[in-house]
Design a protein around this motif. Structure first.
Motif, PDB file in Angstrom:
ATOM      1  N   LEU A  44       0.830  -1.202   0.000  1.00 20.49           N
ATOM      2  CA  LEU A  44       0.000   0.000   0.000  1.00 20.49           C
ATOM      3  C   LEU A  44       0.863   1.251   0.000  1.00 20.49           C
ATOM      4  O   LEU A  44       0.581   2.211  -0.730  1.00 20.49           O
ATOM      5  CB  LEU A  44      -0.924  -0.018   1.225  1.00 20.49           C
ATOM      6  CG  LEU A  44      -1.861   1.186   1.393  1.00 20.49           C
ATOM      7  CD1 LEU A  44      -2.828   1.294   0.217  1.00 20.49           C
ATOM      8  CD2 LEU A  44      -2.624   1.079   2.717  1.00 20.49           C
ATOM      9  N   GLU A  45       1.915   1.245   0.811  1.00 22.73           N
ATOM     10  CA  GLU A  45       2.821   2.396   0.849  1.00 22.73           C
ATOM     11  C   GLU A  45       3.490   2.620  -0.508  1.00 22.73           C
ATOM     12  O   GLU A  45       3.651   3.765  -0.952  1.00 22.73           O
ATOM     13  CB  GLU A  45       3.870   2.203   1.943  1.00 22.73           C
ATOM     14  CG  GLU A  45       3.301   2.291   3.359  1.00 22.73           C
ATOM     15  CD  GLU A  45       4.325   1.973   4.426  1.00 22.73           C
ATOM     16  OE1 GLU A  45       4.295   2.582   5.496  1.00 22.73           O
ATOM     17  OE2 GLU A  45       5.175   1.077   4.177  1.00 22.73           O
ATOM     18  N   VAL A  54       5.850   4.497  11.147  1.00 21.43           N
ATOM     19  CA  VAL A  54       7.235   4.555  11.619  1.00 21.43           C
ATOM     20  C   VAL A  54       7.523   3.227  12.293  1.00 21.43           C
ATOM     21  O   VAL A  54       6.855   2.861  13.274  1.00 21.43           O
ATOM     22  CB  VAL A  54       7.449   5.713  12.611  1.00 21.43           C
ATOM     23  CG1 VAL A  54       8.878   5.695  13.139  1.00 21.43           C
ATOM     24  CG2 VAL A  54       7.143   7.047  11.953  1.00 21.43           C
ATOM     25  N   ARG A  55       8.474   2.487  11.760  1.00 21.16           N
ATOM     26  CA  ARG A  55       8.794   1.164  12.288  1.00 21.16           C
ATOM     27  C   ARG A  55      10.100   1.243  13.053  1.00 21.16           C
ATOM     28  O   ARG A  55      11.153   1.501  12.489  1.00 21.16           O
ATOM     29  CB  ARG A  55       8.896   0.145  11.146  1.00 21.16           C
ATOM     30  CG  ARG A  55       7.597  -0.015  10.341  1.00 21.16           C
ATOM     31  CD  ARG A  55       7.876  -0.716   9.033  1.00 21.16           C
ATOM     32  NE  ARG A  55       6.687  -1.011   8.240  1.00 21.16           N
ATOM     33  CZ  ARG A  55       6.105  -0.149   7.425  1.00 21.16           C
ATOM     34  NH1 ARG A  55       6.607   1.091   7.302  1.00 21.16           N
ATOM     35  NH2 ARG A  55       5.038  -0.498   6.726  1.00 21.16           N
ATOM     36  N   ARG A  59       8.303  -0.948  18.542  1.00 20.49           N
ATOM     37  CA  ARG A  59       7.370   0.185  18.480  1.00 20.49           C
ATOM     38  C   ARG A  59       6.878   0.398  17.061  1.00 20.49           C
ATOM     39  O   ARG A  59       7.669   0.366  16.110  1.00 20.49           O
ATOM     40  CB  ARG A  59       8.052   1.458  18.977  1.00 20.49           C
ATOM     41  CG  ARG A  59       7.177   2.714  18.891  1.00 20.49           C
ATOM     42  CD  ARG A  59       7.910   3.900  19.476  1.00 20.49           C
ATOM     43  NE  ARG A  59       7.146   5.139  19.318  1.00 20.49           N
ATOM     44  CZ  ARG A  59       7.284   5.959  18.285  1.00 20.49           C
ATOM     45  NH1 ARG A  59       8.154   5.679  17.313  1.00 20.49           N
ATOM     46  NH2 ARG A  59       6.555   7.077  18.206  1.00 20.49           N
ATOM     47  N   LEU A  60       5.580   0.586  16.917  1.00 18.26           N
ATOM     48  CA  LEU A  60       4.984   0.897  15.627  1.00 18.26           C
ATOM     49  C   LEU A  60       4.085   2.116  15.825  1.00 18.26           C
ATOM     50  O   LEU A  60       3.253   2.147  16.725  1.00 18.26           O
ATOM     51  CB  LEU A  60       4.154  -0.276  15.114  1.00 18.26           C
ATOM     52  CG  LEU A  60       3.501  -0.084  13.733  1.00 18.26           C
ATOM     53  CD1 LEU A  60       4.555  -0.132  12.632  1.00 18.26           C
ATOM     54  CD2 LEU A  60       2.444  -1.155  13.490  1.00 18.26           C
ATOM     55  N   ALA A  61       4.258   3.119  14.996  1.00 19.80           N
ATOM     56  CA  ALA A  61       3.473   4.341  15.126  1.00 19.80           C
ATOM     57  C   ALA A  61       3.129   4.871  13.749  1.00 19.80           C
ATOM     58  O   ALA A  61       3.855   4.653  12.775  1.00 19.80           O
ATOM     59  CB  ALA A  61       4.247   5.399  15.922  1.00 19.80           C
ATOM     60  N   LEU A  62       2.003   5.558  13.662  1.00 18.48           N
ATOM     61  CA  LEU A  62       1.598   6.181  12.417  1.00 18.48           C
ATOM     62  C   LEU A  62       2.417   7.430  12.143  1.00 18.48           C
ATOM     63  O   LEU A  62       2.742   8.188  13.064  1.00 18.48           O
ATOM     64  CB  LEU A  62       0.112   6.565  12.482  1.00 18.48           C
ATOM     65  CG  LEU A  62      -0.906   5.422  12.421  1.00 18.48           C
ATOM     66  CD1 LEU A  62      -2.251   5.890  12.953  1.00 18.48           C
ATOM     67  CD2 LEU A  62      -1.044   4.895  10.999  1.00 18.48           C
ATOM     68  N   THR A  63       2.775   7.641  10.907  1.00 17.08           N
ATOM     69  CA  THR A  63       3.358   8.908  10.503  1.00 17.08           C
ATOM     70  C   THR A  63       2.243   9.957  10.464  1.00 17.08           C
ATOM     71  O   THR A  63       1.052   9.604  10.480  1.00 17.08           O
ATOM     72  CB  THR A  63       4.016   8.800   9.122  1.00 17.08           C
ATOM     73  OG1 THR A  63       2.986   8.517   8.153  1.00 17.08           O
ATOM     74  CG2 THR A  63       5.061   7.693   9.087  1.00 17.08           C
ATOM     75  N   ASP A  68      -3.450  10.947   9.264  1.00 12.73           N
ATOM     76  CA  ASP A  68      -4.464  11.674   8.504  1.00 12.73           C
ATOM     77  C   ASP A  68      -5.240  10.728   7.579  1.00 12.73           C
ATOM     78  O   ASP A  68      -6.469  10.812   7.473  1.00 12.73           O
ATOM     79  CB  ASP A  68      -3.793  12.784   7.692  1.00 12.73           C
ATOM     80  CG  ASP A  68      -4.800  13.632   6.926  1.00 12.73           C
ATOM     81  OD1 ASP A  68      -5.616  14.317   7.580  1.00 12.73           O
ATOM     82  OD2 ASP A  68      -4.771  13.591   5.683  1.00 12.73           O
ATOM     83  N   TYR A  69      -4.518   9.807   6.944  1.00 15.16           N
ATOM     84  CA  TYR A  69      -5.150   8.872   6.012  1.00 15.16           C
ATOM     85  C   TYR A  69      -6.075   7.908   6.741  1.00 15.16           C
ATOM     86  O   TYR A  69      -7.135   7.526   6.224  1.00 15.16           O
ATOM     87  CB  TYR A  69      -4.060   8.111   5.259  1.00 15.16           C
ATOM     88  CG  TYR A  69      -4.535   7.326   4.061  1.00 15.16           C
ATOM     89  CD1 TYR A  69      -5.423   7.864   3.139  1.00 15.16           C
ATOM     90  CD2 TYR A  69      -4.068   6.039   3.829  1.00 15.16           C
ATOM     91  CE1 TYR A  69      -5.840   7.147   2.035  1.00 15.16           C
ATOM     92  CE2 TYR A  69      -4.469   5.304   2.724  1.00 15.16           C
ATOM     93  CZ  TYR A  69      -5.362   5.867   1.836  1.00 15.16           C
ATOM     94  OH  TYR A  69      -5.766   5.159   0.729  1.00 15.16           O
ATOM     95  N   LEU A  70      -5.691   7.529   7.969  1.00 18.30           N
ATOM     96  CA  LEU A  70      -6.494   6.574   8.734  1.00 18.30           C
ATOM     97  C   LEU A  70      -7.892   7.115   8.998  1.00 18.30           C
ATOM     98  O   LEU A  70      -8.870   6.361   8.997  1.00 18.30           O
ATOM     99  CB  LEU A  70      -5.801   6.242  10.059  1.00 18.30           C
ATOM    100  CG  LEU A  70      -6.531   5.258  10.982  1.00 18.30           C
ATOM    101  CD1 LEU A  70      -6.687   3.896  10.322  1.00 18.30           C
ATOM    102  CD2 LEU A  70      -5.809   5.133  12.318  1.00 18.30           C
TER     103      LEU A  70
END
Length: 303
Positions: A44-45, A54-55, A59-63, A68-70
């Motif tokens: 998808l990316e 951000v991997r 830890r996993l976090a949304l950029t 915004d896309y979520l």
């Protein structure tokens, strides 16, 4: 010209992973492997030409772009789910789906379901006690019962009842706590903790102002059920949560330890998906559940 959309399967992976901030939890929810979720999101990316997560190790976090896309993807799936629910269903009516914590399900909801079935024998009910977060209406649940200090904006929340916290233990263990004046002394007790509880011993001590009772050490469990069973077995004192602990108190398996009881800051809330009023079976279940929650208050007021 038709709109060009990313692969819908990859969007589903992204929505679940973004909501949980975890590939593993998203995979468990969607019944796929974490690798499948990871590869789907990488695809998808690449299709979008932007990084969504951000991997980092552990830890996993949304950029910012991913966060915004979520919002848009989640709203799109919600609209699809709502539209699907509004379609006239000529097939047999599907069961009512309820998400509920396991202890509340076994101790409060389950004993009452027989009464509901007597009134509405043709309506089936499915109860899910997994600890995962529920997203309305994407996950297919009609209702969730949640412990919270306040309702969350934007969803249909109705208060069921509050909790009252009271230290309890077995009768034999209470005798071991008596001081020279014959009064229970919690400083002598082994405290039983529930790691998953939002309010436990420290909150009770802060509210009562009782000092000198150490909260470190003791026994720890991840469910209220196990903590109650440990106390009934004479292993220590647990913070009983009424009405969940009423069964043990009424049977004598647990007794109040002689310490003050306090009202919890939180309460149990019935969270309803959108469009409940458009299905008579859902409206009947919601109204029945709210009436059941009022019964203890009415009985107490009349006593």
């Amino acid at each position: 010209m038709p709109l060009r959309l990313p692969p819908l399967s990859s969007l589903r992976f992204f929505e679940a992973a973004g909501r949980h901030c975890s590939f593993k939890l998203a995979a468990a929810e969607l019944s796929v492997t974490p690798s499948a979720v990871s590869h789907g999101i990488v695809g998808l990316e690449q299709a979008l030409g932007v990084e969504l997560f951000v991997r980092e190790p552990g830890r996993l976090a949304l950029t910012p772009a991913g966060a915004d896309y979520l919002v848009y993807v989640s709203e799109a799936f919600s609209l699809i789910a709502i539209g699907t629910q509004r379609l006239p269903d000529k097939r047999a009516r599907r069961p009512i789906a309820v998400s509920c914590a396991p202890t509340l399900a076994s101790r409060w909801l389950l004993p009452r379901l027989a009464g509901f079935r007597e009134c509405w024998p043709a309506i089936d009910v499915t109860v899910d006690t997994s600890r995962r977060q529920v997203g309305f209406p994407v996950d297919g649940f009609d209702f969730a019962i949640r412990l919270s200090r306040a309702p969350v904006a934007g969803e249909g929340w109705a208060r069921l009842f509050g909790e009252r916290h009271v230290p309890v233990c077995s009768a034999a263990y209470r005798e071991r706590l008596l001081d020279e004046q014959g009064r229970p002394d919690l400083r002598r007790a082994t405290l039983i903790h529930v790691d998953t509880a939002s309010e436990d011993w420290q909150a009770w001590l802060d509210a009562t102002g009782i000092a000198g009772v150490p909260t470190t050490g003791g026994l720890r469990f991840d469910t209220i059920q196990l903590a109650f069973e440990a106390a009934a077995a004479g292993l220590g004192v647990v913070l009983g949560r009424r009405p969940l602990v009423d069964r043990e108190i009424e049977s004598g398996a647990l007794v109040e330890a002689g310490a003050p009881s306090i009202d919890s800051h939180g309460a149990y809330w019935l969270v309803s998906s959108e469009g409940v009023d458009q299905r008579p079976d859902l409206a009947s279940f919601r109204n029945w559940l709210l009436e059941e929650a009022e019964q203890p208050a009415r009985e107490h007021a009349g006593s």
